[in-house]
Design an enzyme around this catalytic site. Structure first.
Site, mmCIF file in Angstrom:
data_model
loop_
_atom_site.group_PDB
_atom_site.id
_atom_site.type_symbol
_atom_site.label_atom_id
_atom_site.label_comp_id
_atom_site.label_asym_id
_atom_site.label_seq_id
_atom_site.Cartn_x
_atom_site.Cartn_y
_atom_site.Cartn_z
ATOM 1 N N HIS A 95 46.515 27.482 29.455
ATOM 2 C CA HIS A 95 47.058 28.428 30.445
ATOM 3 C C HIS A 95 48.560 28.184 30.438
ATOM 4 O O HIS A 95 49.038 27.187 30.976
ATOM 5 C CB HIS A 95 46.455 28.185 31.831
ATOM 6 C CG HIS A 95 46.951 29.181 32.835
ATOM 7 N ND1 HIS A 95 46.167 30.154 33.398
ATOM 8 C CD2 HIS A 95 48.193 29.386 33.346
ATOM 9 C CE1 HIS A 95 46.886 30.901 34.213
ATOM 10 N NE2 HIS A 95 48.130 30.454 34.208
ATOM 11 N N ASN A 132 36.931 26.133 35.084
ATOM 12 C CA ASN A 132 37.632 25.920 36.364
ATOM 13 C C ASN A 132 36.723 26.174 37.568
ATOM 14 O O ASN A 132 36.992 27.018 38.408
ATOM 15 C CB ASN A 132 38.914 26.771 36.445
ATOM 16 C CG ASN A 132 38.654 28.253 36.376
ATOM 17 O OD1 ASN A 132 37.664 28.694 35.790
ATOM 18 N ND2 ASN A 132 39.523 29.045 36.980
ATOM 19 N N HIS A 156 35.794 37.619 41.780
ATOM 20 C CA HIS A 156 36.100 37.120 43.127
ATOM 21 C C HIS A 156 35.472 38.113 44.095
ATOM 22 O O HIS A 156 35.608 39.334 43.903
ATOM 23 C CB HIS A 156 37.611 37.107 43.393
ATOM 24 C CG HIS A 156 38.366 36.068 42.616
ATOM 25 N ND1 HIS A 156 38.479 34.765 43.017
ATOM 26 C CD2 HIS A 156 39.050 36.154 41.448
ATOM 27 C CE1 HIS A 156 39.206 34.080 42.154
ATOM 28 N NE2 HIS A 156 39.556 34.900 41.181
ATOM 29 N N HIS A 171 45.480 34.433 27.340
ATOM 30 C CA HIS A 171 45.924 35.632 28.073
ATOM 31 C C HIS A 171 47.446 35.806 28.074
ATOM 32 O O HIS A 171 48.080 35.795 29.126
ATOM 33 C CB HIS A 171 45.374 35.656 29.497
ATOM 34 C CG HIS A 171 45.407 34.335 30.238
ATOM 35 N ND1 HIS A 171 46.531 33.565 30.358
ATOM 36 C CD2 HIS A 171 44.424 33.674 30.913
ATOM 37 C CE1 HIS A 171 46.234 32.479 31.063
ATOM 38 N NE2 HIS A 171 44.968 32.533 31.403
ATOM 39 N N ALA A 204 43.610 35.524 42.594
ATOM 40 C CA ALA A 204 44.042 36.123 41.328
ATOM 41 C C ALA A 204 42.849 36.321 40.412
ATOM 42 O O ALA A 204 42.057 35.396 40.230
ATOM 43 C CB ALA A 204 45.062 35.216 40.653
ATOM 44 N N HIS A 207 37.385 34.237 26.320
ATOM 45 C CA HIS A 207 37.933 33.700 27.582
ATOM 46 C C HIS A 207 37.224 34.404 28.739
ATOM 47 O O HIS A 207 37.535 35.540 29.079
ATOM 48 C CB HIS A 207 39.444 33.958 27.654
ATOM 49 C CG HIS A 207 40.095 33.325 28.845
ATOM 50 N ND1 HIS A 207 41.204 32.514 28.733
ATOM 51 C CD2 HIS A 207 39.814 33.370 30.166
ATOM 52 C CE1 HIS A 207 41.564 32.091 29.928
ATOM 53 N NE2 HIS A 207 40.741 32.607 30.820
ATOM 54 N N ASP A 216 39.331 37.329 30.120
ATOM 55 C CA ASP A 216 39.713 36.663 31.377
ATOM 56 C C ASP A 216 39.073 37.376 32.575
ATOM 57 O O ASP A 216 39.627 37.385 33.679
ATOM 58 C CB ASP A 216 41.238 36.590 31.544
ATOM 59 C CG ASP A 216 41.637 35.531 32.576
ATOM 60 O OD1 ASP A 216 40.793 34.691 32.931
ATOM 61 O OD2 ASP A 216 42.792 35.566 33.037
ATOM 62 N N LYS A 274 40.439 22.745 27.864
ATOM 63 C CA LYS A 274 41.390 23.663 28.505
ATOM 64 C C LYS A 274 42.469 22.899 29.254
ATOM 65 O O LYS A 274 42.183 22.009 30.053
ATOM 66 C CB LYS A 274 40.621 24.564 29.474
ATOM 67 C CG LYS A 274 41.462 25.563 30.247
ATOM 68 C CD LYS A 274 41.719 26.842 29.475
ATOM 69 C CE LYS A 274 42.727 27.741 30.162
ATOM 70 N NZ LYS A 274 42.147 28.814 30.927
ATOM 71 N N LEU A 284 46.553 36.201 37.152
ATOM 72 C CA LEU A 284 47.553 35.263 36.646
ATOM 73 C C LEU A 284 47.267 34.977 35.178
ATOM 74 O O LEU A 284 46.105 34.749 34.845
ATOM 75 C CB LEU A 284 47.522 33.962 37.454
ATOM 76 C CG LEU A 284 48.107 34.083 38.865
ATOM 77 C CD1 LEU A 284 47.827 32.819 39.673
ATOM 78 C CD2 LEU A 284 49.610 34.358 38.802
ATOM 79 N N HIS A 310 35.280 33.899 32.781
ATOM 80 C CA HIS A 310 34.889 33.148 33.985
ATOM 81 C C HIS A 310 33.588 33.745 34.518
ATOM 82 O O HIS A 310 33.512 34.957 34.749
ATOM 83 C CB HIS A 310 35.954 33.281 35.070
ATOM 84 C CG HIS A 310 37.292 32.758 34.654
ATOM 85 N ND1 HIS A 310 37.702 31.471 34.889
ATOM 86 C CD2 HIS A 310 38.320 33.360 33.993
ATOM 87 C CE1 HIS A 310 38.924 31.297 34.403
ATOM 88 N NE2 HIS A 310 39.327 32.430 33.854
ATOM 89 N N VAL A 311 32.591 32.881 34.731
ATOM 90 C CA VAL A 311 31.340 33.373 35.324
ATOM 91 C C VAL A 311 31.000 32.657 36.628
ATOM 92 O O VAL A 311 30.005 32.995 37.283
ATOM 93 C CB VAL A 311 30.146 33.287 34.340
ATOM 94 C CG1 VAL A 311 30.306 34.287 33.206
ATOM 95 C CG2 VAL A 311 29.950 31.877 33.802
ATOM 96 N N ARG A 312 31.801 31.628 36.999
ATOM 97 C CA ARG A 312 31.535 30.812 38.200
ATOM 98 C C ARG A 312 30.172 30.121 38.074
ATOM 99 O O ARG A 312 29.705 29.868 36.978
ATOM 100 C CB ARG A 312 31.609 31.655 39.490
ATOM 101 C CG ARG A 312 32.783 32.625 39.561
ATOM 102 C CD ARG A 312 34.127 31.978 39.521
ATOM 103 N NE ARG A 312 35.181 32.984 39.693
ATOM 104 C CZ ARG A 312 36.419 32.838 39.233
ATOM 105 N NH1 ARG A 312 36.782 31.770 38.547
ATOM 106 N NH2 ARG A 312 37.317 33.770 39.432
HETATM 107 O O1 DOR Z 1 43.766 35.817 37.198
HETATM 108 C C1 DOR Z 1 43.221 34.769 36.893
HETATM 109 N N1 DOR Z 1 42.020 34.432 37.406
HETATM 110 N N2 DOR Z 1 43.856 33.947 36.075
HETATM 111 C C2 DOR Z 1 43.392 32.718 35.809
HETATM 112 O O2 DOR Z 1 44.036 32.003 35.093
HETATM 113 C C3 DOR Z 1 42.149 32.223 36.454
HETATM 114 C C4 DOR Z 1 41.295 33.332 36.887
HETATM 115 C C5 DOR Z 1 40.210 32.879 37.848
HETATM 116 O O3 DOR Z 1 39.552 31.868 37.578
HETATM 117 O O4 DOR Z 1 40.011 33.547 38.853
HETATM 118 ZN ZN ZN Z 2 41.070 32.635 32.858
#
Ligand code: DOR
Ligand code: ZN
Length: 376
Positions: free
Chosen positions: A161, A66, A276, A199, A288, A38, A272, A124, A244, A40-42
């Site tokens: 999620h 996402n 940011h 998560h 988050a 799980h 996760d 997802k 989150l 996230h790399v944007r």
């Molecule tokens: O804390 C989080 N950040 N929870 C998520 O479900 C998404 C993630 C994000 O993409 O920043």
């Molecule tokens: Zn996530």
């Protein structure tokens, strides 16, 4: 550090298995290279900033879809995957595994394409409004029943999620309410659907997974294993501990530790890690997400060590997830040394900074030798 020492396959550990220091405590740990189920790399310039951190430690990662706009089609996932691969440093063998973002309008035929692609291994489910970039998510679960039927039939796992999003539900109860109102009925309705409860943060979620069949598993983050909700308010408001699902009470953290250290193969590693820019977290309405990719393995090792369960770490980090997704484990190994190191205060990120969890503090376990190659 030379490029060669960064390369998977040339950084094989000199010793295999746990090694004791002269005082009898564990001084190093060699394990099959882990995967991150799980991540996230944007997109865009973010990729060069964060993909090398994951590629230095993990063999594969399941990339979350996402983005804005979200990755809803196989074609989008294919080009996104290529952009990620372009950010993998030369000589590293990191493999991004892709997921599709389900919307109220996803056609079942998209699942056929995803499955046929070979590189999309999951879809997802974001309840609309649950988290970062989830506004295009699912507004009513019934709307995607035809899609879930197709996934069940084709054997494409659903990543969830798991939080209820209606405003009447207290934020600390969102996961528990989601289990009662949505996940339990879903598991009953689709008994053959493979589901990863992402998560997890509560004792109720750990218990739900334990009691479920072999088609239901969960990822657990390092931050939810190490922090309880007090960490959000320790001496002041701590935006870099805000994620989150939000951190929960100590009794829930303990339940997660027990779940991952129990040896149950249906719990596995998913960081996760969610980058940011500092400005967007240290704000009146902060985003988050905890950024953990460069230090996650050390954090997880700390969690297992406190429980005296380092002998169960490899299964959690390197074997259980691959088995659940029907993939072979990675072939090469990594070594973690019990050697304290200081986490950088920040990493360069876009025009801003990326503040990792534990910024400026220490982590007890260090990846050898690749951690020297993680950009400062
Ligand atoms: O804390 C989080 N950040 N929870 C998520 O479900 C998404 C993630 C994000 O993409 O920043
Ligand atoms: Zn996530």
């Amino acid at each position: 550090m030379t490029k060669e020492t960064l390369m998977h396959g040339t950084d094989r550990a000199p010793t295999q298995g746990p090694v004791l220091s002269p005082l009898g405590s564990l001084s190093s740990l060699t394990l099959t290279r882990p995967d991150d189920w799980h991540l996230h790399v944007r997109d865009g310039d973010s990729l060069d900033a964060v993909v090398p951190h994951s590629a230095a430690c993990f063999g594969r990662a399941l990339i979350m879809p996402n983005l804005r706009p979200p990755i809803t089609t196989t074609v989008q996932a294919l080009t996104y995957r290529e952009r990620i691969l372009a950010s993998v440093p030369q000589g590293m063998a990191f493999e991004p595994l892709m997921s599709l973002y389900l919307t109220d309008n996803t056609p079942p035929e998209e699942i056929d394409c995803a499955k046929a692609s070979g590189f999309i291994i999951a879809a997802k489910l974001y309840p609309a409004g649950a988290t970062t970039h989830s506004d295009a998510g699912i507004s009513a679960i019934d709307l995607i029943h035809p899609v879930l039927e197709r996934m069940e039939k084709l054997g494409l796992p659903l990543c969830v999620h798991g939080e209820a999003t209606t405003p009447d539900v207290d934020i600390f109860d969102r996961e528990r309410v989601f289990i009662e109102k949505t996940l339990s009925p879903l598991v009953r309705h689709f008994p053959g659907l493979k589901i990863v409860f992402e998560h997890i943060t509560t004792s109720e979620a750990a218990q739900f997974v334990r009691a479920a069949g072999t088609n239901v598993a969960a990822t657990v983050t390092a931050h939810h294993l190490l922090l309880n909700r007090n960490a959000l308010f320790a001496g002041g408001l701590r935006p870099h501990h805000y994620c989150l699902p939000v951190l929960k009470r100590e009794k829930h953290r303990r339940a997660l530790i027990q779940a991952v250290c129990s040896g149950n193969p249906r719990f596995f590693l998913g960081t996760d890690s969610a980058p940011h820019a500092a400005d967007t977290k240290e704000a009146a309405c902060g985003c988050a997400g905890c950024y953990t990719a460069p230090l996650a393995l050390g954090l997880y090792a700390e969690a297992f060590e406190t429980e005296g369960a380092l002998d169960r770490f490899e299964a959690f980090a390197s074997l259980n997830g691959a088995a659940f997704y029907g993939l072979p484990p990675n072939e090469d190994k990594i070594t973690l040394q019990r050697k304290s190191w200081k986490v950088p205060d920040y990493y360069a990120y876009l025009d801003d900074k990326l503040i990792p969890l534990r910024a400026g503090e220490t982590v007890a376990w260090k990846l050898a030798p690749m951690s020297d190659g993680v950009p400062p």
